[in-house]
Write a protein that holds these residues in place. Structure first.
Motif, short mmCIF file in Angstrom:
data_model
loop_
_atom_site.label_atom_id
_atom_site.label_comp_id
_atom_site.label_asym_id
_atom_site.label_seq_id
_atom_site.Cartn_x
_atom_site.Cartn_y
_atom_site.Cartn_z
N ALA A 83 0.75 -1.32 0.01
CA ALA A 83 0.17 0.10 -0.15
C ALA A 83 0.89 1.37 0.04
CB ALA A 83 -0.99 0.04 1.21
N VAL A 84 1.88 1.37 0.62
CA VAL A 84 2.83 2.49 0.73
C VAL A 84 3.32 2.75 -0.44
CG1 VAL A 84 4.88 3.20 1.70
CG2 VAL A 84 3.17 2.48 3.23
N THR A 85 4.01 1.40 -1.18
CA THR A 85 4.78 1.66 -2.50
C THR A 85 3.77 2.37 -3.58
OG1 THR A 85 6.05 -0.28 -2.03
CG2 THR A 85 5.42 0.24 -4.30
N ALA A 86 2.39 2.02 -3.52
CA ALA A 86 1.27 2.60 -4.59
C ALA A 86 0.89 3.90 -4.13
CB ALA A 86 0.07 1.51 -4.44
N LEU A 87 0.90 4.16 -2.74
CA LEU A 87 0.48 5.59 -2.24
C LEU A 87 1.76 6.46 -2.76
CD1 LEU A 87 -0.98 4.66 1.23
CD2 LEU A 87 -2.09 5.92 -0.65
N GLU A 88 3.14 5.83 -2.62
CA GLU A 88 4.25 6.85 -3.01
C GLU A 88 4.28 7.13 -4.41
OE1 GLU A 88 7.07 6.11 0.53
OE2 GLU A 88 7.41 4.72 -1.14
N ALA A 89 3.56 6.18 -5.22
CA ALA A 89 3.43 6.32 -6.54
C ALA A 89 2.64 7.12 -7.12
CB ALA A 89 3.50 4.92 -7.24
N GLY A 90 1.69 7.81 -6.06
CA GLY A 90 0.74 8.68 -6.53
C GLY A 90 -0.69 8.00 -6.78
N MET A 109 0.71 3.64 6.67
CA MET A 109 -0.10 4.15 5.50
C MET A 109 -0.78 5.17 5.40
SD MET A 109 -1.56 0.19 4.61
CE MET A 109 -2.24 -0.32 6.21
N ILE A 110 -1.37 5.60 6.92
CA ILE A 110 -2.04 6.94 6.78
C ILE A 110 -1.14 8.03 6.56
CG2 ILE A 110 -3.02 8.35 8.78
CD1 ILE A 110 -4.54 5.88 9.81
N VAL A 111 0.03 8.15 7.40
CA VAL A 111 1.08 9.20 7.15
C VAL A 111 1.57 9.45 5.74
CG1 VAL A 111 3.32 9.90 7.48
CG2 VAL A 111 2.23 8.93 9.46
N ALA A 116 0.83 12.29 0.34
CA ALA A 116 0.64 11.94 -1.20
C ALA A 116 -0.73 12.59 -1.65
CB ALA A 116 0.72 10.50 -1.24
N GLY A 117 -1.52 13.02 -0.73
CA GLY A 117 -2.77 13.59 -1.08
C GLY A 117 -3.67 12.50 -1.73
N LYS A 118 -3.46 11.33 -1.21
CA LYS A 118 -4.27 10.20 -1.55
C LYS A 118 -5.09 9.37 -0.72
CE LYS A 118 -2.81 10.92 -5.95
NZ LYS A 118 -3.82 11.45 -6.86
N LEU A 119 -6.14 8.64 -1.14
CA LEU A 119 -6.89 7.93 -0.22
C LEU A 119 -6.07 6.49 -0.09
CD1 LEU A 119 -10.49 8.94 -1.42
CD2 LEU A 119 -9.24 9.84 0.44
N VAL A 120 -6.29 5.91 1.20
CA VAL A 120 -6.05 4.79 1.68
C VAL A 120 -7.25 4.31 2.20
CG1 VAL A 120 -4.81 5.26 3.53
CG2 VAL A 120 -4.58 3.12 2.71
N VAL A 328 -15.95 4.03 4.98
CA VAL A 328 -14.98 3.21 5.95
C VAL A 328 -13.79 3.97 5.82
CG1 VAL A 328 -13.77 0.99 6.35
CG2 VAL A 328 -16.01 1.02 5.11
N THR A 329 -13.47 4.65 6.98
CA THR A 329 -12.44 5.35 7.23
C THR A 329 -10.99 4.60 7.86
OG1 THR A 329 -12.67 6.23 9.41
CG2 THR A 329 -13.73 7.47 7.54
N PRO A 330 -9.79 5.05 7.42
CA PRO A 330 -8.69 4.44 8.13
C PRO A 330 -8.49 4.58 9.59
CG PRO A 330 -8.05 5.74 6.16
CD PRO A 330 -9.56 5.93 6.43
N ALA A 331 -9.01 5.60 10.11
CA ALA A 331 -9.07 6.00 11.52
C ALA A 331 -10.00 4.82 12.20
CB ALA A 331 -9.58 7.14 11.71
N SER A 332 -11.07 4.56 11.61
CA SER A 332 -12.04 3.79 12.25
C SER A 332 -11.56 2.15 12.34
CB SER A 332 -13.39 3.76 11.52
OG SER A 332 -13.33 3.21 10.26
#
Length: 345
Positions: A83-90, A109-111, A116-120, A328-332
């Motif tokens: 997930a981090v690899t994908a987020l860092e790729a935008g 992942m949240i950080v 990246a300004g993206k949703l996880v 469904v939020t990451p925080a929850s």
């Protein structure tokens, strides 16, 4: 409706059977562009079948410029890293359960998503499950009175010998099926105002029984809150007489049922005479007894694609394309992973 272009990482039961098949039904809002699997034969076969690009690594998948969303359905142990690899790729990310094996992984992942300004987005599609939504509604209505005890069970009898039975891959019942029931368990606590995982007392029993690997296929956890109810979670691979998934006990009645049908009954104590304590001997040496005036109801649950994958991906489309808040939020789900950690501890 502008379609979201998707790549799916991992082509096993979830990646192929749930996500790829979902996008075949969601072609007005999603376009499957590419698939990836470390098994090159499987990747190539799936690519040919679906008419999309096939690659064998997350790095190759995220390098495809037109992809906007990556679905991570790899080994459990690799969810956060991929997930981090994908987020860092935008890319936006949908992460299969478990949404990380620890709170540390979730936080990473949240950080990265924020930077990246993206949703996880955790794939907790069972939050849309009809029976669960209805149970929450009935509990919140108060018709069952103060809830005393809840049991959520997943029973079966059988052996399993795939990678999901091995700790080196992050397997085991607690990680494989546990995230859905843990999500529902905390959701039920939240209906009565309990949303702090640390306020729960926890007892757990985890055993390896029939599975060939080294992880537990029998998991029992009891959650207790001093001002709310006690909740039992049961996963069993050694139960040839499965019981209902749902059992709810309250001071005015109770509920039982499966993912297909719920039944509940209750009494209206206002229509019954008061019963103060009497210390005098009972005339016939019998136990106290009264005729209760029961009311009852039932509900046929709707299962299937539209309520689970369909609803999840519909909400996600609105979040990505229209900026709607995530359902469904990451925080929850971070709270759910903390509960998973506490049970494992």
């Amino acid at each position: 409706m502008e379609r979201i272009r998707v790549g799916v990482l991992g082509l096993g039961r979830s990646g192929y059977g749930i996500h790829c098949k979902a996008f075949e039904k969601l072609q007005q809002t999603y376009e499957l562009v590419a698939v990836a699997d470390i098994n090159g034969v499987r990747a190539a076969e799936t690519g040919r079948e679906l008419g999309v690009t096939a690659v064998t690594s997350v790095e190759e998948l995220v390098a495809i410029p037109e992809i906007e969303l990556i679905v991570v359905s790899s080994y459990n142990r690799d969810h956060a890293r991929n997930a981090v690899t994908a987020l860092e790729a935008g890319k936006h990310v949908v992460c299969e359960k478990p949404f990380g094996l620890s709170v540390v992984e979730v936080d990473s992942m949240i950080v990265v998503a924020k930077a990246a300004g993206k949703l996880v987005v955790p794939f907790q599609n069972r939050r849309y499950e009809d029976s669960y939504v209805k149970v929450k509604e009935i509990i919140s209505s108060g018709v069952l009175g103060k809830i005393v005890h809840i049991r959520i069970a997943q029973h079966g009898f059988g052996r399993r010998w795939d990678w999901q039975t091995l700790s080196e891959f992050g397997g085991g019942q607690l990680h494989n099926n546990g995230p859905h029931i843990l999500d529902q368990a905390l959701g039920l606590y939240e209906t009565v105002g309990v949303d702090n995982v640390e306020s729960l007392e926890i007892w757990s029993d985890m055993r390896q029984t029939l599975a060939s690997g080294d992880t537990a296929d029998h998991v029992r956890a009891t959650l207790r809150h001093p001002e709310a109810f006690t909740l039992d979670i049961e996963f069993a691979a050694t139960c040839p007489y499965p019981q209902d998934k749902w059992l709810v006990m309250g001071t005015s009645g109770g509920l039982k049922g499966t993912s297909n049908k719920l039944e509940w009954k209750w009494v209206d104590w206002r229509t019954h005479v008061a019963r103060p304590v009497e210390c005098a001997s009972t005339p016939d040496r019998s136990y106290n007894h009264e005729n209760l005036e029961w009311q009852s109801a039932s509900y046929e649950c709707e299962e299937g694609f539209e309520r689970l994958q369909g609803a999840f991906y519909s909400d996600l489309w609105h979040s990505i394309r229209q900026g709607a808040p995530l359902t469904v939020t990451p925080a929850s789900v971070r709270k759910r992973i903390r509960l998973l950690e506490r049970i494992r501890e």
